[in-house]
Design a protein around this motif. Structure first.
Motif, mmCIF file in Angstrom:
data_model
loop_
_atom_site.group_PDB
_atom_site.id
_atom_site.type_symbol
_atom_site.label_atom_id
_atom_site.label_comp_id
_atom_site.label_asym_id
_atom_site.label_seq_id
_atom_site.Cartn_x
_atom_site.Cartn_y
_atom_site.Cartn_z
ATOM 1 N N MET A 1 0.818 -1.197 0.000
ATOM 2 C CA MET A 1 0.000 0.000 0.000
ATOM 3 C C MET A 1 0.861 1.260 0.000
ATOM 4 S SD MET A 1 -3.328 -0.829 2.394
ATOM 5 C CE MET A 1 -3.038 0.670 3.241
ATOM 6 N N GLU A 4 -0.760 4.336 -1.696
ATOM 7 C CA GLU A 4 -2.072 4.780 -1.272
ATOM 8 C C GLU A 4 -1.938 5.691 -0.053
ATOM 9 O OE1 GLU A 4 -2.596 1.764 -4.008
ATOM 10 O OE2 GLU A 4 -1.591 1.433 -2.125
ATOM 11 N N HIS A 57 -5.037 6.685 -4.782
ATOM 12 C CA HIS A 57 -3.971 5.858 -5.344
ATOM 13 C C HIS A 57 -3.202 6.726 -6.309
ATOM 14 C CE1 HIS A 57 -2.061 2.238 -6.943
ATOM 15 N NE2 HIS A 57 -2.280 2.730 -8.142
ATOM 16 N N ILE A 66 -9.935 5.732 -4.320
ATOM 17 C CA ILE A 66 -10.254 4.305 -4.360
ATOM 18 C C ILE A 66 -11.156 3.853 -3.216
ATOM 19 C CG2 ILE A 66 -8.184 3.750 -5.672
ATOM 20 C CD1 ILE A 66 -6.974 2.637 -3.079
ATOM 21 N N VAL A 86 -14.939 0.756 -0.765
ATOM 22 C CA VAL A 86 -13.696 0.634 -1.528
ATOM 23 C C VAL A 86 -14.084 0.138 -2.913
ATOM 24 C CG1 VAL A 86 -11.476 -0.570 -1.718
ATOM 25 C CG2 VAL A 86 -12.313 0.159 0.531
ATOM 26 N N LYS A 87 -13.514 0.759 -3.939
ATOM 27 C CA LYS A 87 -13.782 0.320 -5.309
ATOM 28 C C LYS A 87 -13.462 -1.158 -5.447
ATOM 29 C CE LYS A 87 -13.070 4.430 -8.151
ATOM 30 N NZ LYS A 87 -12.183 5.018 -9.187
ATOM 31 N N ASP A 89 -12.024 -3.059 -7.667
ATOM 32 C CA ASP A 89 -10.679 -3.464 -8.087
ATOM 33 C C ASP A 89 -9.637 -3.353 -6.983
ATOM 34 O OD1 ASP A 89 -11.741 -3.924 -10.577
ATOM 35 O OD2 ASP A 89 -10.862 -2.143 -11.518
ATOM 36 N N TYR A 90 -9.965 -2.663 -5.915
ATOM 37 C CA TYR A 90 -9.001 -2.433 -4.837
ATOM 38 C C TYR A 90 -9.366 -3.169 -3.547
ATOM 39 C CZ TYR A 90 -7.097 1.140 -7.860
ATOM 40 O OH TYR A 90 -6.522 1.794 -8.912
ATOM 41 N N ARG A 91 -10.363 -4.025 -3.599
ATOM 42 C CA ARG A 91 -10.783 -4.751 -2.399
ATOM 43 C C ARG A 91 -9.817 -5.891 -2.079
ATOM 44 N NH1 ARG A 91 -17.320 -4.840 -3.365
ATOM 45 N NH2 ARG A 91 -17.569 -2.597 -3.116
ATOM 46 N N GLN A 93 -7.252 -5.872 -0.255
ATOM 47 C CA GLN A 93 -5.852 -5.452 -0.259
ATOM 48 C C GLN A 93 -5.514 -4.644 0.993
ATOM 49 O OE1 GLN A 93 -4.814 -3.565 -4.047
ATOM 50 N NE2 GLN A 93 -6.459 -4.709 -5.036
ATOM 51 N N HIS A 95 -7.201 -1.962 2.114
ATOM 52 C CA HIS A 95 -7.580 -0.554 2.051
ATOM 53 C C HIS A 95 -8.770 -0.237 2.957
ATOM 54 C CE1 HIS A 95 -4.702 -0.358 -1.098
ATOM 55 N NE2 HIS A 95 -5.439 -1.015 -1.975
#
Length: 161
Positions: A1, A4, A57, A66, A86-87, A89-91, A93, A95
């Motif tokens: 990360m 981010e 990001h 994100i 969280v969007k 595509d970014y789950r 991870q 965030h």
């Protein structure tokens, strides 16, 4: 990360309009119309005793939004996490966890005793995240989201820290 960054949204910042626009797009994509704050986002941000943290990001002060977390502290005793997203595509991870921890810390600095939230029991990843960070299920609220969709009311107490 490493790329981010979590930032607190300030209404008078030069990035505010751009960030809010990106968050509204996320709201519309992720939440059913009756649960989305997309149409009332400005009013939500103007509320006294509320805050919003967002994660972007990319380098510098900009980049793609994100995820975000909204929270409020209507009383000196209790705060609420009102939105966490969280969007897609970014789950998975870390965030969402980072955003939630940051919001909890903001609430903790306000000396509240409890942070509460509501979550659909079918959102098992969200429920697991909240439990991982110490939230406990208080009650099942029938029809919270709609007549067919219930919610867990969950809480995290600070006074035992």
């Amino acid at each position: 990360m490493a790329r981010e960054v979590i930032v607190e949204l300030h209404r008078n910042s030069s990035q505010c309009e751009k960030v809010v626009g990106e968050i509204v797009k996320i709201e519309r994509k992720l939440f059913p119309k009756h649960e989305s704050l997309a149409r009332s986002f400005d009013e939500e941000l103007k509320k006294k005793n509320s805050g919003l943290l967002y994660m972007h990001h990319g380098g510098g002060g900009g980049g793609e939004v994100i995820g975000y977390v909204m929270y409020s502290w209507p009383t000196s005793l209790c705060a609420s996490i009102t939105k966490l997203a969280v969007k897609e595509d970014y789950r998975r991870q870390g965030h969402g966890e980072a955003l939630l921890k940051a919001a909890i810390e903001k609430c903790r600095t306000r000396k509240v005793h409890r942070v509460s939230l509501h979550v659909d029991p079918m959102r098992t990843a969200a429920v697991s995240l909240y439990k991982k960070l110490g939230f406990q299920v208080d009650d099942l609220v029938q029809g919270y989201y709609s007549p067919e969709r219930d919610a867990y009311r969950m809480y995290l107490d600070f006074d035992s820290d």
